[in-house]
Design a protein around this motif. Structure first.
Motif, PDB file in Angstrom:
ATOM      1  N   ALA A  62      -5.943  26.179  -5.679  1.00  0.00           N
ATOM      2  CA  ALA A  62      -5.269  24.881  -5.736  1.00  0.00           C
ATOM      3  C   ALA A  62      -5.590  24.038  -4.500  1.00  0.00           C
ATOM      4  O   ALA A  62      -6.062  24.548  -3.482  1.00  0.00           O
ATOM      5  CB  ALA A  62      -3.762  25.069  -5.867  1.00  0.00           C
ATOM      6  N   MET A  63      -5.330  22.743  -4.621  1.00  0.00           N
ATOM      7  CA  MET A  63      -5.652  21.806  -3.557  1.00  0.00           C
ATOM      8  C   MET A  63      -4.581  20.722  -3.478  1.00  0.00           C
ATOM      9  O   MET A  63      -4.024  20.297  -4.493  1.00  0.00           O
ATOM     10  CB  MET A  63      -7.014  21.153  -3.829  1.00  0.00           C
ATOM     11  CG  MET A  63      -7.586  20.356  -2.683  1.00  0.00           C
ATOM     12  SD  MET A  63      -8.109  21.391  -1.282  1.00  0.00           S
ATOM     13  CE  MET A  63      -9.547  22.220  -1.984  1.00  0.00           C
ATOM     14  N   ILE A  64      -4.279  20.310  -2.249  1.00  0.00           N
ATOM     15  CA  ILE A  64      -3.421  19.144  -2.042  1.00  0.00           C
ATOM     16  C   ILE A  64      -4.328  17.949  -1.808  1.00  0.00           C
ATOM     17  O   ILE A  64      -5.166  17.962  -0.897  1.00  0.00           O
ATOM     18  CB  ILE A  64      -2.502  19.328  -0.830  1.00  0.00           C
ATOM     19  CG1 ILE A  64      -1.653  20.588  -0.975  1.00  0.00           C
ATOM     20  CG2 ILE A  64      -1.600  18.105  -0.652  1.00  0.00           C
ATOM     21  CD1 ILE A  64      -0.952  20.991   0.312  1.00  0.00           C
ATOM     22  N   LEU A  65      -4.165  16.926  -2.630  1.00  0.00           N
ATOM     23  CA  LEU A  65      -4.968  15.715  -2.495  1.00  0.00           C
ATOM     24  C   LEU A  65      -4.147  14.648  -1.791  1.00  0.00           C
ATOM     25  O   LEU A  65      -3.098  14.224  -2.283  1.00  0.00           O
ATOM     26  CB  LEU A  65      -5.416  15.220  -3.870  1.00  0.00           C
ATOM     27  CG  LEU A  65      -6.183  16.231  -4.739  1.00  0.00           C
ATOM     28  CD1 LEU A  65      -6.626  15.566  -6.041  1.00  0.00           C
ATOM     29  CD2 LEU A  65      -7.379  16.814  -3.984  1.00  0.00           C
ATOM     30  N   SER A  66      -4.602  14.233  -0.612  1.00  0.00           N
ATOM     31  CA  SER A  66      -3.979  13.137   0.131  1.00  0.00           C
ATOM     32  C   SER A  66      -4.806  11.883  -0.136  1.00  0.00           C
ATOM     33  O   SER A  66      -5.990  11.837   0.188  1.00  0.00           O
ATOM     34  CB  SER A  66      -3.960  13.450   1.625  1.00  0.00           C
ATOM     35  OG  SER A  66      -3.288  14.648   1.892  1.00  0.00           O
ATOM     36  N   GLY A 101       0.816  -1.212   0.000  1.00  0.00           N
ATOM     37  CA  GLY A 101       0.000   0.000   0.000  1.00  0.00           C
ATOM     38  C   GLY A 101       0.845   1.256   0.000  1.00  0.00           C
ATOM     39  O   GLY A 101       1.960   1.264   0.538  1.00  0.00           O
ATOM     40  N   TRP A 102       0.347   2.282  -0.626  1.00  0.00           N
ATOM     41  CA  TRP A 102       1.059   3.554  -0.700  1.00  0.00           C
ATOM     42  C   TRP A 102       0.076   4.706  -0.481  1.00  0.00           C
ATOM     43  O   TRP A 102      -1.124   4.556  -0.612  1.00  0.00           O
ATOM     44  CB  TRP A 102       1.749   3.712  -2.058  1.00  0.00           C
ATOM     45  CG  TRP A 102       0.832   3.504  -3.232  1.00  0.00           C
ATOM     46  CD1 TRP A 102       0.575   2.334  -3.883  1.00  0.00           C
ATOM     47  CD2 TRP A 102       0.010   4.494  -3.870  1.00  0.00           C
ATOM     48  NE1 TRP A 102      -0.341   2.518  -4.885  1.00  0.00           N
ATOM     49  CE2 TRP A 102      -0.713   3.844  -4.904  1.00  0.00           C
ATOM     50  CE3 TRP A 102      -0.185   5.863  -3.673  1.00  0.00           C
ATOM     51  CZ2 TRP A 102      -1.609   4.526  -5.728  1.00  0.00           C
ATOM     52  CZ3 TRP A 102      -1.090   6.539  -4.490  1.00  0.00           C
ATOM     53  CH2 TRP A 102      -1.774   5.865  -5.515  1.00  0.00           C
ATOM     54  N   ARG A 103       0.629   5.833  -0.114  1.00  0.00           N
ATOM     55  CA  ARG A 103      -0.150   7.065  -0.007  1.00  0.00           C
ATOM     56  C   ARG A 103       0.349   8.036  -1.067  1.00  0.00           C
ATOM     57  O   ARG A 103       1.527   8.038  -1.410  1.00  0.00           O
ATOM     58  CB  ARG A 103       0.003   7.690   1.383  1.00  0.00           C
ATOM     59  CG  ARG A 103      -0.700   6.916   2.481  1.00  0.00           C
ATOM     60  CD  ARG A 103      -0.414   7.532   3.834  1.00  0.00           C
ATOM     61  NE  ARG A 103      -1.091   6.810   4.904  1.00  0.00           N
ATOM     62  CZ  ARG A 103      -2.128   7.268   5.587  1.00  0.00           C
ATOM     63  NH1 ARG A 103      -2.637   8.466   5.300  1.00  0.00           N
ATOM     64  NH2 ARG A 103      -2.683   6.558   6.548  1.00  0.00           N
ATOM     65  N   GLY A 104      -0.541   8.883  -1.535  1.00  0.00           N
ATOM     66  CA  GLY A 104      -0.169   9.893  -2.510  1.00  0.00           C
ATOM     67  C   GLY A 104      -0.421  11.288  -1.979  1.00  0.00           C
ATOM     68  O   GLY A 104      -1.419  11.528  -1.291  1.00  0.00           O
ATOM     69  N   LEU A 105       0.486  12.204  -2.269  1.00  0.00           N
ATOM     70  CA  LEU A 105       0.293  13.628  -2.024  1.00  0.00           C
ATOM     71  C   LEU A 105       0.475  14.335  -3.355  1.00  0.00           C
ATOM     72  O   LEU A 105       1.596  14.420  -3.873  1.00  0.00           O
ATOM     73  CB  LEU A 105       1.300  14.151  -1.000  1.00  0.00           C
ATOM     74  CG  LEU A 105       1.128  13.689   0.452  1.00  0.00           C
ATOM     75  CD1 LEU A 105       2.260  14.238   1.316  1.00  0.00           C
ATOM     76  CD2 LEU A 105      -0.225  14.132   1.005  1.00  0.00           C
ATOM     77  N   PHE A 106      -0.626  14.798  -3.901  1.00  0.00           N
ATOM     78  CA  PHE A 106      -0.605  15.365  -5.239  1.00  0.00           C
ATOM     79  C   PHE A 106      -1.073  16.823  -5.197  1.00  0.00           C
ATOM     80  O   PHE A 106      -2.185  17.106  -4.733  1.00  0.00           O
ATOM     81  CB  PHE A 106      -1.491  14.549  -6.178  1.00  0.00           C
ATOM     82  CG  PHE A 106      -1.116  13.091  -6.258  1.00  0.00           C
ATOM     83  CD1 PHE A 106       0.206  12.704  -6.479  1.00  0.00           C
ATOM     84  CD2 PHE A 106      -2.068  12.091  -6.098  1.00  0.00           C
ATOM     85  CE1 PHE A 106       0.563  11.365  -6.552  1.00  0.00           C
ATOM     86  CE2 PHE A 106      -1.718  10.750  -6.171  1.00  0.00           C
ATOM     87  CZ  PHE A 106      -0.403  10.381  -6.399  1.00  0.00           C
ATOM     88  N   ALA A 148      -8.490  12.917   1.119  1.00  0.00           N
ATOM     89  CA  ALA A 148      -8.569  14.057   2.028  1.00  0.00           C
ATOM     90  C   ALA A 148      -8.058  15.276   1.271  1.00  0.00           C
ATOM     91  O   ALA A 148      -7.065  15.188   0.538  1.00  0.00           O
ATOM     92  CB  ALA A 148      -7.743  13.813   3.285  1.00  0.00           C
ATOM     93  N   GLU A 149      -8.728  16.397   1.439  1.00  0.00           N
ATOM     94  CA  GLU A 149      -8.382  17.612   0.700  1.00  0.00           C
ATOM     95  C   GLU A 149      -7.818  18.664   1.658  1.00  0.00           C
ATOM     96  O   GLU A 149      -8.398  18.915   2.709  1.00  0.00           O
ATOM     97  CB  GLU A 149      -9.627  18.168  -0.004  1.00  0.00           C
ATOM     98  CG  GLU A 149     -10.308  17.168  -0.927  1.00  0.00           C
ATOM     99  CD  GLU A 149     -11.778  17.475  -1.100  1.00  0.00           C
ATOM    100  OE1 GLU A 149     -12.224  18.547  -0.644  1.00  0.00           O
ATOM    101  OE2 GLU A 149     -12.495  16.635  -1.673  1.00  0.00           O
ATOM    102  N   THR A 150      -6.709  19.267   1.268  1.00  0.00           N
ATOM    103  CA  THR A 150      -6.100  20.347   2.052  1.00  0.00           C
ATOM    104  C   THR A 150      -5.891  21.541   1.137  1.00  0.00           C
ATOM    105  O   THR A 150      -5.121  21.447   0.172  1.00  0.00           O
ATOM    106  CB  THR A 150      -4.744  19.909   2.642  1.00  0.00           C
ATOM    107  OG1 THR A 150      -4.918  18.720   3.424  1.00  0.00           O
ATOM    108  CG2 THR A 150      -4.155  21.011   3.512  1.00  0.00           C
TER     109      THR A 150
END
Length: 202
Positions: A190-194, A153-158, A180-182
């Motif tokens: 803009a948005m950081i997508l976790s 499993g991996w996590r993404g920060l885009f 999750a949106e930051t």
């Protein structure tokens, strides 16, 4: 860097110095290689360094290996490598940008491995965190991440621009995932997508 609000104001003097070495090198190379959009050079710290550093609070404490897809001038991957000390793999197919990244990593003593390959040609890196900034639609990022990410499993920060909602909706046609949106600290639209738990919709 003084006057730039945000995460970078809180880093140690040593880390600040390493980032300044990186910034100076980028300014030196920029006239010969288009590492960033020329119009953003006067606002280098906010537009690129702080933009990358804002991912720092979102990096899971258990992260052991980061893979940064389409690293370009090193944002966000090289910045995160300097800030966290976590083993980081920078993937950049352009050999000239790769030469810059190699020199920047050397001068800043960053824990970086460089891959001058296309994402399609990359083997698995078993990365547990995958990052990308202004690279490709979310659906395409998921395809690459599935190959280079850890099998467990991996996590993404885009980092995504104003069309991020459209990209999420398009990705949901093919994939199920936890999101999750930051909101970005540096760009109002803009948005950081976790992202985690990505799998194909049955």
């Amino acid at each position: 860097m003084s006057g730039n609000p945000g995460i970078l104001n809180a880093v140690s003097r040593e880390t600040r110095g390493r980032l300044e070495v990186y910034a100076d090198l980028l300014r030196k190379w920029q006239p010969k290689i288009n590492l960033i959009a020329p119009s953003t050079l006067p606002d280098l710290w906010a537009r690129h360094f702080e933009d990358s550093a804002q991912l720092l609070p979102l990096v899971p404490e258990t992260t052991k290996r980061i893979a940064d897809m389409g690293s370009g001038g090193g944002f966000p991957g090289l910045v995160l490598a300097i800030l966290t000390g976590i083993e980081t793999h920078l993937i950049e197919s352009d050999s000239r940008k790769g030469a810059f990244l190699r020199e920047a990593a050397r001068l800043t003593d960053a824990p970086v491995t460089l891959h001058t390959k296309r994402l399609e040609a990359m083997p698995t890196l078993c990365a547990d965190l995958i990052t990308a900034r202004a690279l490709a639609p979310l659906t395409e990022l998921f395809g690459h991440a599935a190959r280079i990410g850890a099998a467990s499993g991996w996590r993404g920060l885009f980092l995504k621009g104003e069309s991020w909602q459209n990209e999420v909706a398009a990705a949901q046609q093919t994939y199920a995932f936890t999101l999750a949106e930051t909101p970005s600290r540096t760009h109002p639209s803009a948005m950081i997508l976790s992202i985690k738990d990505v799998h194909h919709v049955a």
